[in-house]
Write an enzyme that holds these catalytic residues in place. Structure first.
Site: not given
Ligand code: BTN
Length: 328
Positions: A124, A189, A325
């Site tokens: 993201r 994460k 925060r």
């Molecule tokens: C994030 O930033 O939390 C989202 C990560 C999403 C990763 C997955 S792996 C399969 C799919 N293909 C990608 O290029 N991204 C998502």
């Protein structure tokens, strides 16, 4: 990746020693070619392949490679019937990019795409998603809706919950969600989702739901990740988790959720989502591109927006990155 290289990895996946001679014979290539391909695999896939004279080659950690047949067999009949196409790539830039591209060419709703490795995995907010070979799960699913893109805003949260359900069914405990859909364990994460929606203003629309779950990743492989992260292999109770089973459970829960969302939306899932919400009730900072807002996290609404209380006012936010925060 060439088929020969994939077959070499398949042969070595058990973590035992294999002599160069036997590998060469089984693959129909010379011993020198075996050596050359193994060099290539070391460099390109960052797989730790050891060579011991007199014994042969082996990989440092056994790999459980993804098997399409095994994954399909583990799905319920209802879900299997909703998957018209299933593609497993040994190596691809990004399963989301691939499926988005396919979606412009009539790929049917329910198409599933998995990869052993992504060379340009996307996260993201423009981040990259570290995607080493054969160790984590990278999955994307295409779904087509009659709905307008704005009606899909809650889908991002619903998909996060589907991932949590899959992980819990696998026996993993102690996980929670951070709005909109980060899956965390002990503040680190574990899994992330990237939803990409394309459509007409009044519908129809299509969405590619991408999920990455860290299953086993070395410190070296994860060194480029700019936030605290963890993987299933370092969580108690999850050490021996099967990637094929995990992939099947993710598909099972995501497809069931994607199907139900068309008629039900997020509303019936809100109570369950709230139970996994790690930041509810806390003072948080929401960062959106150019500004940051502080407030009390009151939960989420039925559109999936984050509710922040500032003084006696509560506002709903649809985008941004939320943090405690204290880490401001
Ligand atoms: C994030 O930033 O939390 C989202 C990560 C999403 C990763 C997955 S792996 C399969 C799919 N293909 C990608 O290029 N991204 C998502």
């Amino acid at each position: 990746m060439t088929l020969t290289r994939y077959r070499l990895i398949q042969a070595l996946a058990d973590g035992r020693f294999h002599s160069g001679e036997v590998l060469a014979r089984n693959l129909g290539i010379s011993r020198a070619a075996v050596w050359k391909h193994l060099q290539g695999l070391r460099e390109k896939l960052e797989v730790d392949i050891q060579a011991v004279s007199g014994r042969g080659y082996r990989i440092a950690h056994p790999l459980e490679l993804l098997e399409q047949g095994e994954i399909m067999a583990a799905l319920s009949e209802t879900v299997r019937d909703r998957i018209p196409d299933f593609v497993l790539h040994h190596q691809i830039d990004s399963t989301n990019s691939w499926l988005l591209e396919e979606s412009t060419r009539q790929a049917p709703s329910g198409t599933v795409c998995l990869a052993e490795q992504q060379t340009a995995g996307r996260g993201r907010r423009g981040r990259s998603w570290i995607s080493p070979f054969g160790s984590n799960v990278y999955l994307s699913i295409l779904w087509r809706y009659r709905l307008a893109p704005v009606q899909l805003s809650g889908l991002s949260l619903a998909a996060g919950l589907a991932v949590v359900r899959a992980l819990e069914q696998l026996g993993i405990q102690g996980i929670g969600l951070k709005w909109p859909n980060d899956v965390l364990a002990d503040g680190c994460k574990l899994a992330g989702l990237l939803l990409e929606v394309v459509g007409e203003a009044d519908g129809p629309s299509r969405v590619v739901v991408g999920v990455g779950v860290n299953v086993r990743m070395s410190a070296q492989q994860g060194a480029g990740i700019d936030q605290p992260w963890t993987d299933l292999s370092s969580m108690s109770g999850a050490r021996t988790c099967s990637r094929n089973r995990l992939a099947a459970l993710l598909i099972e829960h995501l497809v069931a959720m994607l199907n139900a969302f068309e008629t039900q939306g997020l509303a019936p899932l809100l109570e369950e989502w709230n139970r996994y919400d790690l930041l509810r009730g806390q003072t948080v900072k929401l960062s959106t591109g150019d500004r940051s807002i502080e407030g009390t996290h009151l939960g989420v609404d039925s559109q999936g927006a984050l509710l922040l209380a500032q003084g006696d006012r509560t506002r709903a936010y649809h985008a941004g990155e939320v943090s405690l925060r204290s880490d401001a």
